[in-house]
Design a protein around this motif. Structure first.
Motif, PDB file in Angstrom:
ATOM      1  N   LEU A  80       0.869  -1.172   0.000  1.00 57.21           N
ATOM      2  CA  LEU A  80       0.000   0.000   0.000  1.00 57.21           C
ATOM      3  C   LEU A  80       0.908   1.223   0.000  1.00 57.21           C
ATOM      4  CD1 LEU A  80      -2.980   0.945   0.091  1.00 57.21           C
ATOM      5  CD2 LEU A  80      -2.661   1.249   2.557  1.00 57.21           C
ATOM      6  N   GLN A  81       1.005   1.874  -1.145  1.00 53.94           N
ATOM      7  CA  GLN A  81       1.770   3.107  -1.263  1.00 53.94           C
ATOM      8  C   GLN A  81       0.873   4.258  -0.848  1.00 53.94           C
ATOM      9  OE1 GLN A  81       5.075   3.653  -2.132  1.00 53.94           O
ATOM     10  NE2 GLN A  81       4.636   5.778  -1.558  1.00 53.94           N
ATOM     11  N   MET A  82       1.291   4.989   0.164  1.00 57.78           N
ATOM     12  CA  MET A  82       0.485   6.080   0.696  1.00 57.78           C
ATOM     13  C   MET A  82       1.223   7.395   0.483  1.00 57.78           C
ATOM     14  SD  MET A  82      -0.889   4.297   4.206  1.00 57.78           S
ATOM     15  CE  MET A  82       0.724   4.285   4.967  1.00 57.78           C
ATOM     16  N   ASN A  83       0.656   8.264  -0.313  1.00 56.77           N
ATOM     17  CA  ASN A  83       1.242   9.577  -0.598  1.00 56.77           C
ATOM     18  C   ASN A  83       0.366  10.678  -0.019  1.00 56.77           C
ATOM     19  OD1 ASN A  83       3.266   8.276  -2.112  1.00 56.77           O
ATOM     20  ND2 ASN A  83       2.058   8.433  -3.992  1.00 56.77           N
ATOM     21  N   SER A  84       0.941  11.844   0.122  1.00 58.45           N
ATOM     22  CA  SER A  84       0.207  13.020   0.621  1.00 58.45           C
ATOM     23  C   SER A  84      -0.552  12.682   1.897  1.00 58.45           C
ATOM     24  CB  SER A  84      -0.760  13.532  -0.457  1.00 58.45           C
ATOM     25  OG  SER A  84      -0.054  13.862  -1.633  1.00 58.45           O
ATOM     26  N   LEU A  85       0.143  12.085   2.833  1.00 62.87           N
ATOM     27  CA  LEU A  85      -0.509  11.631   4.057  1.00 62.87           C
ATOM     28  C   LEU A  85      -1.055  12.803   4.862  1.00 62.87           C
ATOM     29  CD1 LEU A  85       1.917   8.757   4.959  1.00 62.87           C
ATOM     30  CD2 LEU A  85      -0.567   8.528   4.733  1.00 62.87           C
ATOM     31  N   LYS A  86      -2.173  12.550   5.519  1.00 63.10           N
ATOM     32  CA  LYS A  86      -2.851  13.551   6.341  1.00 63.10           C
ATOM     33  C   LYS A  86      -2.961  13.035   7.769  1.00 63.10           C
ATOM     34  CE  LYS A  86      -5.833  14.679   2.392  1.00 63.10           C
ATOM     35  NZ  LYS A  86      -7.242  14.777   1.921  1.00 63.10           N
ATOM     36  N   PRO A  87      -3.096  13.919   8.739  1.00 58.24           N
ATOM     37  CA  PRO A  87      -3.256  13.467  10.126  1.00 58.24           C
ATOM     38  C   PRO A  87      -4.426  12.497  10.288  1.00 58.24           C
ATOM     39  CG  PRO A  87      -2.737  15.790  10.095  1.00 58.24           C
ATOM     40  CD  PRO A  87      -2.930  15.385   8.667  1.00 58.24           C
ATOM     41  N   GLU A  88      -5.464  12.668   9.506  1.00 57.73           N
ATOM     42  CA  GLU A  88      -6.626  11.775   9.616  1.00 57.73           C
ATOM     43  C   GLU A  88      -6.357  10.385   9.059  1.00 57.73           C
ATOM     44  OE1 GLU A  88      -6.547  14.876   8.312  1.00 57.73           O
ATOM     45  OE2 GLU A  88      -7.881  15.043   6.561  1.00 57.73           O
ATOM     46  N   ASP A  89      -5.189  10.171   8.465  1.00 57.86           N
ATOM     47  CA  ASP A  89      -4.813   8.828   8.032  1.00 57.86           C
ATOM     48  C   ASP A  89      -4.199   8.026   9.185  1.00 57.86           C
ATOM     49  OD1 ASP A  89      -3.683  10.289   4.967  1.00 57.86           O
ATOM     50  OD2 ASP A  89      -5.530   9.144   5.273  1.00 57.86           O
ATOM     51  N   THR A  90      -3.995   8.660  10.313  1.00 53.47           N
ATOM     52  CA  THR A  90      -3.428   7.987  11.474  1.00 53.47           C
ATOM     53  C   THR A  90      -4.332   6.843  11.927  1.00 53.47           C
ATOM     54  OG1 THR A  90      -2.240   9.947  12.245  1.00 53.47           O
ATOM     55  CG2 THR A  90      -2.766   8.257  13.897  1.00 53.47           C
ATOM     56  N   ALA A  91      -3.763   5.649  12.004  1.00 52.55           N
ATOM     57  CA  ALA A  91      -4.536   4.463  12.363  1.00 52.55           C
ATOM     58  C   ALA A  91      -3.608   3.253  12.396  1.00 52.55           C
ATOM     59  CB  ALA A  91      -5.652   4.212  11.348  1.00 52.55           C
ATOM     60  N   VAL A  92      -4.140   2.151  12.884  1.00 50.60           N
ATOM     61  CA  VAL A  92      -3.484   0.862  12.708  1.00 50.60           C
ATOM     62  C   VAL A  92      -3.989   0.295  11.386  1.00 50.60           C
ATOM     63  CG1 VAL A  92      -3.148  -1.459  13.594  1.00 50.60           C
ATOM     64  CG2 VAL A  92      -3.297   0.480  15.181  1.00 50.60           C
ATOM     65  N   TYR A  93      -3.078  -0.078  10.536  1.00 48.93           N
ATOM     66  CA  TYR A  93      -3.426  -0.594   9.214  1.00 48.93           C
ATOM     67  C   TYR A  93      -3.293  -2.123   9.213  1.00 48.93           C
ATOM     68  CZ  TYR A  93      -3.707   4.036   7.195  1.00 48.93           C
ATOM     69  OH  TYR A  93      -4.107   5.326   6.899  1.00 48.93           O
ATOM     70  N   TYR A  94      -4.341  -2.776   8.697  1.00 47.46           N
ATOM     71  CA  TYR A  94      -4.409  -4.229   8.677  1.00 47.46           C
ATOM     72  C   TYR A  94      -4.473  -4.739   7.246  1.00 47.46           C
ATOM     73  CZ  TYR A  94      -5.732  -3.783  13.590  1.00 47.46           C
ATOM     74  OH  TYR A  94      -5.746  -3.475  14.936  1.00 47.46           O
ATOM     75  N   CYS A  95      -3.744  -5.802   6.996  1.00 48.54           N
ATOM     76  CA  CYS A  95      -3.802  -6.520   5.744  1.00 48.54           C
ATOM     77  C   CYS A  95      -4.780  -7.684   5.908  1.00 48.54           C
ATOM     78  CB  CYS A  95      -2.403  -7.045   5.414  1.00 48.54           C
ATOM     79  SG  CYS A  95      -2.270  -8.052   3.945  1.00 48.54           S
ATOM     80  N   ALA A  96      -5.543  -7.994   4.862  1.00 50.57           N
ATOM     81  CA  ALA A  96      -6.526  -9.062   4.948  1.00 50.57           C
ATOM     82  C   ALA A  96      -6.614  -9.823   3.629  1.00 50.57           C
ATOM     83  CB  ALA A  96      -7.891  -8.496   5.316  1.00 50.57           C
TER      84      ALA A  96
END
Length: 120
Positions: A80-96
């Motif tokens: 998961l390439q994440m660009n232009s990150l924002k504070p609201e992207d803050t989280a625990v990210y899970y793969c499924a």
């Protein structure tokens, strides 16, 4: 069951980029869709992106145009390439792993999660 292990999380500033990786092992990887979900403190786990075996993709509206999901079938990896990150992207990210869907119930294997923190 597919065993999934995420990596690549960390602390970044707003506007930065980060790439998450997910390694799959166990039963055959073939045929399964892979998804990324995230859960912020006090919130429900939400859909972020999914990629089918034939590499069709879907994204949540909140990340469309900023995040890109991809997979390497040979290496059994999902990214998961994440660009232009924002504070609201803050989280625990899970793969499924599961069906090609934006619904949590359609995935039957989950990783342990990796923390992404975006400071303003």
């Amino acid at each position: 069951q597919v065993q999934l292990v995420e990596s690549g999380g960390g602390l970044v500033q707003a506007g930065d980029s980060l790439r998450l990786s997910c390694t799959a092992s166990g039963r055959a990887f073939r045929g399964y869709a892979m998804g990324w979900f995230r859960q912020a403190p006090g919130k429900e786990r939400e859909f972020v992106a999914t990629i089918s075996w034939s590499t069709g993709t879907r994204y949540a509206d909140s990340v469309k145009g900023r995040f890109t999901i991809s997979r390497d079938i040979v290496k059994n990896m999902v990214y998961l390439q994440m660009n232009s990150l924002k504070p609201e992207d803050t989280a625990v990210y899970y793969c499924a792993a599961g069906a090609w869907s934006s619904q949590r119930k359609d995935y039957d294997s989950w990783g342990q999660g990796t923390q992404v923190t975006v400071s303003s």
